[in-house]
Design an enzyme around this catalytic site. Sequence first.
Site: not given
Ligand SMILES: NC(=O)C1=CN([C@@H]2O[C@H](COP(=O)(O)OP(=O)(O)OC[C@H]3O[C@@H](n4cnc5c(N)ncnc54)[C@H](OP(=O)(O)O)[C@@H]3O)[C@@H](O)[C@H]2O)C=CC1
Ligand SMILES: O=C(O)C1=N[C@H](C(=O)O)C[C@H](O)C1
Length: 233
Positions: A135, A131
């Site tokens: 992450k 990744h």
């Molecule tokens: N299940 C799936 O298919 C996938 C899962 N993921 C997971 O999703 C999550 C997010 O990924 P991603 O969007 O790439 O991460 P980012 O870091 O780009 O986004 C996270 C967001 O959460 C915000 N945030 C921080 N604290 C809080 C809070 N207390 N309440 C609500 N929001 C908050 C951040 O704000 P700020 O920028 O102000 O800190 C930011 O906008 C990760 O855990 C990742 O592993 C990712 C891709 C696919």
């Molecule tokens: O953090 C990410 O970007 C992603 N998180 C998910 C995971 O932890 O498996 C899904 C995807 O691989 C991207």
Amino acid sequence: MKIALVGYGKMGKIIEEISQKRGHEIVARLKETPTAENLNNPDVVIEFSVPEAAFSNIKACLENKIPVICGTTGWLGKREEIDRIANENETAFLYGSNFSLGVNLFFALNEKLADLMKNVDEYNCQLEEIHHIHKKDAPSGTAISIAEGIFKNNPKFDAWKLEETKDNQLGIFAIREDEVPGTHSVFYRSEVDEIEIKHTAFNRNGFAHGAVVAAEFIKDKQGIFTMNDVLGL
Ligand SMILES: NC(=O)C1=CN([C@@H]2O[C@H](COP(=O)(O)OP(=O)(O)OC[C@H]3O[C@@H](n4cnc5c(N)ncnc54)[C@H](OP(=O)(O)O)[C@@H]3O)[C@@H](O)[C@H]2O)C=CC1
Ligand SMILES: O=C(O)C1=N[C@H](C(=O)O)C[C@H](O)C1
């Protein structure tokens, strides 16, 4: 449908775009703990935030009787409590470590392969996930789901470890590299050859699309669901 986004980072922004293309309205874009006021009365919450905030965010939404789709990884120690809160509040919850259709098909393939390998002693098994460098959690939620699929079908393994192993623990290598969206591989290695299955995400669109389809599925439902329910797998 009215959708509130809890977490508005890389995933939240792509989910917004896909939701709007599918005719949904985004009523909140939060980077803080949700409340009855700031959620703005959605039909469904889609939660992609950070591991340390996921539990309290999901809890707050469920206590307001709003169904939640959660993609945030790295918080699963409190999963049972969330399922209980969802049931007590007669609403719905769906967690997916990975919402893409490809990875959910890959999960099924992984379970089938684990079943085939369960009586074959010549091969060891290792997982690898790659990744982007931003992450926060390791191993990825997807790698943990893959490991659980192997435990379910191959009694030789019952735990994972973030290093190479030779015993009944499954070794997971977590690599952080550039802006890689998400690559997962399962290797079965013997003295003479190797079997590898691999899923490579080219971008985040598949994850976001799956999350919106899951939100459409969960609206007006009650209970605990998985992507298998959504995709009919
Ligand atoms: N299940 C799936 O298919 C996938 C899962 N993921 C997971 O999703 C999550 C997010 O990924 P991603 O969007 O790439 O991460 P980012 O870091 O780009 O986004 C996270 C967001 O959460 C915000 N945030 C921080 N604290 C809080 C809070 N207390 N309440 C609500 N929001 C908050 C951040 O704000 P700020 O920028 O102000 O800190 C930011 O906008 C990760 O855990 C990742 O592993 C990712 C891709 C696919
Ligand atoms: O953090 C990410 O970007 C992603 N998180 C998910 C995971 O932890 O498996 C899904 C995807 O691989 C991207």
